[in-house]
Every structure is written in structure tokens, then in C-alpha cells.
Design an enzyme around this catalytic site. Structure first.
Site, PDB file in Angstrom:
ATOM      1  CD  GLU A 295      -9.516  -2.464   0.106  1.00  0.00           C
ATOM      2  OE1 GLU A 295     -10.303  -3.352   0.894  1.00  0.00           O
ATOM      3  OE2 GLU A 295      -9.219  -1.494   0.697  1.00  0.00           O
ATOM      4  N   GLY A 389     -11.936  -4.196   3.106  1.00  0.00           N
ATOM      5  CA  GLY A 389     -10.509  -4.917   2.504  1.00  0.00           C
ATOM      6  C   GLY A 389      -9.727  -5.849   3.263  1.00  0.00           C
TER       7      GLY A 389
END
Length: 506
Positions: A295, A389
Site C-alpha cells: 500500500e 488493507g
């Protein structure tokens, strides 16, 4: 090419205005999608202008609240000031602001905690309702209307596609040399029209360098000059260093067993001091040509790219300390060839993560003896930040590693408990748990086997006997031997902490 103004498109120059003027396009009750991911690429001027507007509306005895969507966490200049003005009715999908957190946990703000890979799908499917306005920071606009994205991509593509109106902040503090670093994929679709995403390596480019926005959607452009909010990382302490050492030893073991290649598999790493300690350890460990599919690009990854330990890093945003940001900007020509910024429904895509065989490394709040992980809630009810995430990668990674110090609150809280007070990642998705005490490899173990490994390898000595006693009595209770629990005691550790300030037995 760019002179004083970074808005070179003649059709758009006439839409340049102040932030206060642009704020008039946003109304009470609107849903607004803003750019921003881990303190990078968020609007710098519109949030303060919206606070001013809210105050003026209240002076006229009118209400002004919006629903706020972003990529992930932003910064005090966005989440902080808007929450402090009691301007946010609903927030999603992730936040880390203390004022937001207080209002979420006091019931003043609604909060939807989503897997980051799913936010775009939720928006496109209409599950979240209509998106009225998108407010997106960009680095510049070419004469022909091509838009250079900023230091994060996040959900920006989805926001500008879904919104009725778009407001752009063109920030001259963002390097124009970011141009070419982005890869925005325009091939996504909803079922049943979804097609395979042809991304086979972290280095693959499958999209456009530019953010595509129809000119007629853009109602306002605000020129700004303000840096991202970048907080320095503190030096890893002894606990973080030991956790990192345990993980690095595990990697060496897996390579020797032939279960990992010598250059590992693509890395995904959460943000913080422990992940940076792991990355620093990898950088010192003689590895070469590692890759990252993650990410966020943080300090440790930047150093790994510089040294050659890491050959490429794919992400959706930066999260850099001031020193690391200076390093990026001074050597951006070098880094632009090695960093790819994608939208988060690609950077966090579960199918890609499964196919690439990601090594996922994320933090936790608590884990229980059977391997269930709570990464979002304090004592079961109070939201910390959100799942982010971590679930995208944990369930789909080749290795899902969760790491934490074994205690918190000066030793009053054990990170290893009989039963987690909230479950974000089930025992089926958690493969490895690591503390400074040791590492528990849970693969191939039954629940009772996992309990012994977690307690003996990961629990702090101050709590180990308590945990062993609980497990032994649960096994002897006759209530069921697959996953033994004493229901009257399973959450008593949390109750004891709230009553006495410690999970320890008196």
C-alpha cells in the site's frame, strides 16, 4: 513547461478560484470524496474553507455536515480540523485522527470500516449512495488537460468517475517529477463484466500516467502550496528490533527449507516502527532484487531501493518522514524508475496478492491463543483506526505475518489473550504471529496445537502461566476439545483490565 501557475490548460484556467469560493459547491448533507492516503496527497485548502463555511452556516442557525470518503487516513489539516468543527456525519474507509476517533467512539460520528480493496466496488455498486463532489489534489495540469497525480492515488480514480462535480487542488509543493511514476488502470469493471488484470510482476505497468477527468465535471480549481504532513519515525527500540530479528530468522529458515526463494516473494508491509525495523534488517541482510507490492512506500523501502536490496516497489501512496521526503525529492529521477503508484483497488487487489504470493506483514492489537487477530478495536468496542488493507493481504498472501510487542500499557495488557475481544482476521487467515518473545508458525497445526505454540513462543513471561492455566482448564472442562474455551472466563481478562487497570491476576 510549467511557469508560475501549474494550470496550463486554457479551458481550465478560467475555473481557478479561492478555496472559500470553491467551498460553495459543497452543501449540507453532501457526500464528498477527497484524495489522501496515509498523510499523502490530501487537499490542503478545501477542508479549512469548509470549516469556515460550517461556522457561517451555524451563525445563520443552519446545519452543515457532510459524509466524507477518502483513500485512507489523511492528516490533521483534513480529518482533524473537520472533525473538530463537528462537520463530519459519516467517515469511511479508514482514519487515524484522534479527534475523529473520539467522535466515532462517543457516537457523534458514523464510521464504516472497510477493506480498502473493496471501497471502489462499494461505490460503483451503489452500496454507499451518491457521491456529490470529489476534491482531489494533483501536481499539475498540462495544456491538453492531462492531469499529473499527486503523492497518493488511493480512490481518486473512482471518486472523479462517480462524483457529479470535481474540485481540484493544484499543489506546487508536489514535485512535477512525479509525472511518470503513476500507473492508473482503466480496465476495472463490476461483475459479470470483470476481466483478468494482466499484472504479473510488481514492476508491470498496465495503465496511464495521468488521471482522466472530463473537463465539464471540473467546477473549481484551487492553487495551493503546502507540503504533505510527514511525521518522523522514531528509532526502533529494543522490542521492535527483536521482533524484526525473529522475522528475519524465520525468512532464513524458510529459504533453507526451500519454501521461499532466495529473493523472497513480493513484500507488503504496514506502516510504523516495527515494519521499518524489519525492512532495515532486510536491507542489512545481504538480500538483493527484492520486490514490494504494498500500500505504502515508507522510509525503510526508500532506503532499500537506494541500496539495491529492493528493485521495485508498487504501492498507492507515500508515508515518509521529512528526511525521507527530502531524499525522494532530491533523487526523484532515480526513484521514478523504481516506484509505481497505483489506485488502491489495484495495489490491494486480493486476486493479484494471491497470484503474486505476497508476504504480508501487519500489526495487531491483540491475538488469542488459537490465532484469531483483532487489529481494530480496543477492549472490543472502541475503534482505534480501522482494518485498512491488512485483510486484503492477510487472507490472500502466501505468508500472513502479524507482529506486536507482547504487552502494552507498561505491561498491564497482554497482547496474547484467551479470546480476542473483536475479530478482524480469523485463525484461518493468520499464518504467523510474532512478538519480541518469539515466533509462532501456525501452519498445519490444529487449534490446541496452535494454542501451545502461541503461548510458549509469543506470550510475555508475566502472562504465560495465566494463559497455560486457562488453556489446561479449558481442555479439562469437557465442553469440547476442538477449540477449548471457558466461556465465563474467555473475556475476563478484558473485564479485569477495565475494572482494575491490569490484566494480571491479583
Amino acid at each position: 513547461m510549467f511557469s508560475h501557475s501549474r494550470v496550463l490548460c486554457p479551458d481550465l484556467q478560467q475555473k481557478i478560484m479561492t478555496a472559500d469560493q470553491a467551498a460553495d459547491f459543497i452543501h449540507d448533507g453532501d457526500t464528498v470524496g477527497m484524495s489522501g492516503f496515509t498523510g499523502a496527497g490530501y487537499p490542503k485548502a478545501l477542508p479549512a474553507a469548509l470549516v469556515n463555511k460550517a461556522q457561517m452556516e451555524r451563525d445563520l442557525r443552519k446545519t452543515f455536515k457532510i459524509n466524507l470518503w477518502t483513500g485512507a487516513s489523511t492528516a490533521p489539516e483534513l480529518d482533524g480540523v473537520m472533525a473538530d468543527a463537528h462537520e463530519i456525519n459519516l467517515r469511511l474507509p479508514y482514519q487515524s485522527d484522534p479527534i475523529c476517533r473520539e467522535q466515532i467512539n462517543s457516537g457523534q460520528m458514523h464510521y464504516i470500516d472497510l477493506h480498502l480493496s473493496e471501497v471502489s466496488q462499494y461505490a460503483w455498486s451503489g452500496f454507499l449512495g451518491e457521491l456529490n463532489v470529489a476534491v482531489i489534489e494533483v501536481a499539475g495540469i498540462h495544456e491538453d488537460g492531462r492531469i499529473i497525480p499527486s503523492s497518493s492515488v488511493g480512490n481518486n480514480k473512482t471518486w472523479v468517475e462517480q462524483a457529479d462535480k470535481v474540485i481540484l487542488e493544484v499543489n506546487s509543493q508536489q514535485s512535477l517529477k512525479l509525472e511518470g511514476m503513476h500507473d492508473i488502470y482503466y480496465g476495472t469493471a463490476l461483475p459479470p463484466h470483470r476481466k483478468p488484470i494482466l499484472l504479473n510482476e510488481p514492476a508491470d505497468r498496465i495503465g496511464s500516467q495521468y488521471l482522466e477527468i472530463p473537463k465539464e465535471k471540473i467546477v473549481a480549481i484551487v492553487e495551493t502550496s503546502a507540503p504533505d504532513r510527514n511525521s518522523p519515525f522514531s528509532s526502533p527500540d529494543a522490542v521492535s528490533e527483536q521482533i524484526a530479528a525473529n522475522i528475519l530468522e524465520f525468512f532464513e529458515h524458510e529459504i533453507k527449507r526451500g519454501r521461499l526463494p532466495a529473493n523472497l516473494l513480493p513484500l507488503q508491509s504496514g506502516v510504523g516502527n516495527i515494519p521499518n525495523a524489519v525492512l532495515s534488517g532486510l536491507d542489512r541482510g545481504g538480500y538483493k532484487n527484492l520486490t514490494a507490492f504494498t500500500e505504502v512506500i515508507q522510509d525503510g523501502m526508500l532506503q532499500m531501493l537506494k541500496s539495491g536490496t529492493l528493485s521495485v516497489a508498487s504501492a498507492t501512496a507515500f508515508s515518509l518522514s521529512p528526511d525521507a521526503l527530502k531524499e525522494l525529492n532530491e533523487n526523484i529521477d532515480f526513484y521514478r524508475e523504481k516506484i509505481i503508484l497505483r489506485q488502491q483497488d489495484i495495489s490491494n487487489n486480493p486476486e493479484i496478492a494471491r497470484r503474486l504470493g505476497i508476504i504480508a506483514m501487519n500489526g495487531l492489537i491483540e491475538a488469542d491463543i488459537y490465532g484469531n487477530v483483532n487489529s481494530t478495536h480496543i477492549m472490543g468496542t472502541r475503534m482505534m483506526n480501522g482494518i485498512g488493507g491488512s485483510g486484503d493481504f492477510a487472507r490472500n498472501g502466501y505468508l500472513s505475518i502479524f507482529m506486536t510487542p507482547s504487552t502494552a500499557k507498561n505491561g498491564a495488557i497482554s497482547a496474547i489473550v484467551p479470546m480476542v475481544s473483536h475479530v478482524d482476521h480469523t485463525e484461518h487467515d493468520v499464518k504467523v504471529i510474532v512478538t519480541e518473545q518469539g515466533l509462532a508458525d501456525l501452519r498445519g497445526l490444529s487449534p490446541r496445537q496452535r494454542a501451545k505454540v502461541v503461548i510458549n513462543n509469543c506470550a510475555h513471561p508475566d502472562f504465560k502461566e495465566q494463559l497455560l492455566d486457562y488453556h489446561e482448564r479449558a481442555c479439562a472442562s469437557g465442553r469440547g476439545m476442538h477449540t477449548p474455551h471457558l466461556l465465563s472466563e474467555a473475556l475476563s481478562w478484558h473485564e479485569r483490565y477495565e475494572q482494575t487497570g491490569s490484566m494480571r491476576l491479583a
